[in-house]
Design a protein around this motif. Structure first.
Motif, PDB file in Angstrom:
ATOM      1  N   TRP A   1       0.827  -1.206   0.000  1.00 27.85           N
ATOM      2  CA  TRP A   1       0.000   0.000   0.000  1.00 27.85           C
ATOM      3  C   TRP A   1       0.867   1.265   0.000  1.00 27.85           C
ATOM      4  CZ3 TRP A   1      -5.554  -0.165   1.552  1.00 27.85           C
ATOM      5  CH2 TRP A   1      -6.145   1.097   1.493  1.00 27.85           C
ATOM      6  N   MET A   2       1.847   1.314   0.915  1.00 32.37           N
ATOM      7  CA  MET A   2       2.697   2.506   1.020  1.00 32.37           C
ATOM      8  C   MET A   2       3.537   2.703  -0.235  1.00 32.37           C
ATOM      9  SD  MET A   2       3.892   2.585   5.033  1.00 32.37           S
ATOM     10  CE  MET A   2       4.569   0.917   5.021  1.00 32.37           C
ATOM     11  N   TYR A   3       3.990   1.606  -0.813  1.00 29.29           N
ATOM     12  CA  TYR A   3       4.816   1.718  -2.020  1.00 29.29           C
ATOM     13  C   TYR A   3       4.023   2.318  -3.170  1.00 29.29           C
ATOM     14  CZ  TYR A   3       7.541   0.444  -6.102  1.00 29.29           C
ATOM     15  OH  TYR A   3       8.232   0.487  -7.279  1.00 29.29           O
ATOM     16  N   PHE A   4       2.865   1.768  -3.460  1.00 26.74           N
ATOM     17  CA  PHE A   4       2.098   2.261  -4.600  1.00 26.74           C
ATOM     18  C   PHE A   4       1.436   3.606  -4.312  1.00 26.74           C
ATOM     19  CE2 PHE A   4       2.288  -2.260  -5.925  1.00 26.74           C
ATOM     20  CZ  PHE A   4       2.856  -2.056  -7.169  1.00 26.74           C
ATOM     21  N   ALA A   5       1.145   3.899  -3.055  1.00 24.48           N
ATOM     22  CA  ALA A   5       0.607   5.226  -2.727  1.00 24.48           C
ATOM     23  C   ALA A   5       1.658   6.295  -2.976  1.00 24.48           C
ATOM     24  CB  ALA A   5       0.162   5.256  -1.269  1.00 24.48           C
ATOM     25  N   ARG A   6       2.907   5.954  -2.763  1.00 28.71           N
ATOM     26  CA  ARG A   6       3.998   6.908  -2.954  1.00 28.71           C
ATOM     27  C   ARG A   6       4.410   7.047  -4.406  1.00 28.71           C
ATOM     28  NH1 ARG A   6      10.132   6.215  -0.447  1.00 28.71           N
ATOM     29  NH2 ARG A   6      11.021   8.098  -1.406  1.00 28.71           N
ATOM     30  N   TYR A   7       4.421   5.922  -5.134  1.00 31.87           N
ATOM     31  CA  TYR A   7       4.997   5.929  -6.469  1.00 31.87           C
ATOM     32  C   TYR A   7       3.990   5.909  -7.604  1.00 31.87           C
ATOM     33  CZ  TYR A   7       9.580   5.322  -4.428  1.00 31.87           C
ATOM     34  OH  TYR A   7      10.741   5.512  -3.712  1.00 31.87           O
ATOM     35  N   THR A   8       2.740   6.114  -7.310  1.00 32.98           N
ATOM     36  CA  THR A   8       1.769   6.317  -8.387  1.00 32.98           C
ATOM     37  C   THR A   8       1.043   7.616  -8.135  1.00 32.98           C
ATOM     38  OG1 THR A   8       0.127   5.001  -7.205  1.00 32.98           O
ATOM     39  CG2 THR A   8       1.414   3.886  -8.907  1.00 32.98           C
TER      40      THR A   8
END
Length: 448
Positions: free
Chosen positions: A420-427
């Motif tokens: 969740w944190m990864y895709f919230a940051r990088y999309t």
């Protein structure tokens, strides 16, 4: 209006969208349902002492097939990701013909060497799901279509075992029963595969809403995984623990029900699974109503998180008097919500959200392969678990299952938070309007 390829020359004929949707769901459901007729009926037999002595060889046979099925998932990372749409139907028929030939060999090869035949049976069958899902992905209605497909493996598991039991009761030997069951499903399989072949590729509206799906060569697969590795590893970790818990709950259901104080009443497990299946299909199928791909992606992860958090809540409820039947239904719901969300929505919307060259076949098989490695771990411990479950009315197995639920749900939540944190940051949440109000996110970690 949607289209179907009908007629001797494959002409596309316009049909109302509900008709197209029903056709595709029936074709996909029927194809995968029939595949189970070549995979699961043999588990209805006991195989007591077939290799000599008084020990059942069923666990040995199951492990052999699962090992082949797991290897199939690893092979599918390449095979399913690279196959072109024009070859899918022929591939499905050839793979299942291979599986039936292995069952015929199982009938004539003496035990325990015929376990190798079950390994050969599982080897092609693991790739069928990806072939069917490849027909359904990249469409405006993909979640609804995929939900129907996922319903097939919930329903077919029990039905095909019933067919196996019926054949045994009719006098078919344990050795020949699996092959005979496969032959019974073969005519319907051909019909459903033919129906599936009538479904055309996604149209312009589908591509605008969900991005074009193309075969992925090795370089494409490496590039996609490298670009999104932390987020993908989070999904894979979550899926692995859910697969392990789901396998324990399914394969040791009898012992768990005994531990809950219900005795040997298999109809309770059937009833609980129908309730779980209906709830999961309704929740995951509704994702099709969320048009924005980024919002749908995170909504699916929220549903998965809800499922994972439901499991410890149910365990706490057990301490406050929650009955055993409700326990099994709610734990099943908690497990299947993230399991099915990965199949229907998370990867589908991730590809649409990023717009990268990818397909669900690659992502699903990469994740499934490691999930089934966890399943093999469960099978290798089968005798130890069964020994615990055989005493004190299955209390030992129930205790093991509850402890596994605590530990693995916690691991699953952590993995999902990483994703969740990864895709919230990088999309980027910035979207661009597309056809019929649908939107896509163009940004990716490489561009951020």
């Amino acid at each position: 209006m949607a289209h179907l390829r009908l007629g001797t020359r494959g002409r596309e004929i316009a049909v109302p969208t509900p008709v197209f949707t029903a056709w595709a769901v029936v074709a996909a459901f029927g194809t995968y349902f029939c595949m189970y007729g070549f995979r699961k009926p043999f588990t209805a037999a006991g195989y007591e002492g077939v290799a000599g002595g008084d020990v059942s060889d069923k666990a040995f046979f199951v492990a052999a097939q699962v090992l082949g099925y797991t290897l199939s998932k690893f092979l599918g990372i390449k095979f399913v990701a690279e196959i072109t749409p024009q070859r899918r139907m022929v591939a499905i028929l050839l793979l299942i013909a291979w599986a039936e030939a292995a069952l015929l060999a199982f009938a004539v090869v003496p035990a325990p060497w015929n376990a190798a035949c079950l390994f050969a049976n599982g080897l092609p069958l693991g790739m069928v799901f990806g072939m069917v899902l490849g027909v359904l992905e990249g469409r405006v209605m993909t979640e609804l279509l995929a939900a129907g497909l996922c319903a097939s493996f919930i329903v077919a598991d029990g039905f095909t075992k019933s067919v196996g039991s019926w054949l045994l009761g009719a006098g078919v030997s344990e050795a020949w029963m699996p092959a005979v069951a496969g032959l019974l499903f073969a005519p319907a399989l051909v019909v459903f595969v033919a129906m599936l072949g009538c479904v055309p590729p996604p149209d312009g509206r589908d591509v605008a809403a969900r991005s074009e799906r193309q075969p992925m060569l090795a370089a494409d697969r490496r590039a996609f995984f490298k670009r999104y590795a932390p987020g993908l590893l989070g999904v894979m970790g979550m899926y692995l623990v859910v697969t392990v818990l789901r396998s324990i709950r399914a394969d040791f259901a009898r012992e768990i029900w005994i531990g809950l104080g219900y005795g040997e009443h298999p109809e309770r497990f059937t009833t609980s699974e129908i309730m779980v299946g209906l709830g999961v299909m309704a929740l995951t199928g509704l994702s099709v109503l969320v048009r924005d791909n980024r919002r749908a992606f995170f909504s699916a992860m929220a549903v998965s998180m809800l499922g994972l958090l439901l499991i410890p809540a149910v365990l706490v409820g057990r301490g406050y008097g929650l009955d055993g039947f409700s326990f099994m239904v709610l734990v099943g719901l908690g497990l299947y919500l993230p399991y099915v969300a990965v199949h229907t929505t998370i990867f589908e919307r991730l590809i649409a959200m990023t717009g990268d060259r990818a397909n669900i076949g690659f992502l699903m098989y990469l994740t499934d392969a490691f999930g089934y490695l966890g399943y093999i771990t469960v099978m290798l411990g089968h005798r130890a678990f069964a020994a615990e479950g055989s005493g004190a009315a299955g209390a030992g197995l129930l205790g093991f299952f509850e402890a596994a639920c605590w530990a693995m749900s916690a691991v699953g939540v952590v993995c999902l938070l990483v994703c969740w944190m990864y895709f919230a940051r990088y999309t980027s949440p910035t979207t661009e309007p597309s056809v019929d109000g649908y939107s896509q996110v163009a940004a990716s970690p490489a561009e951020a």
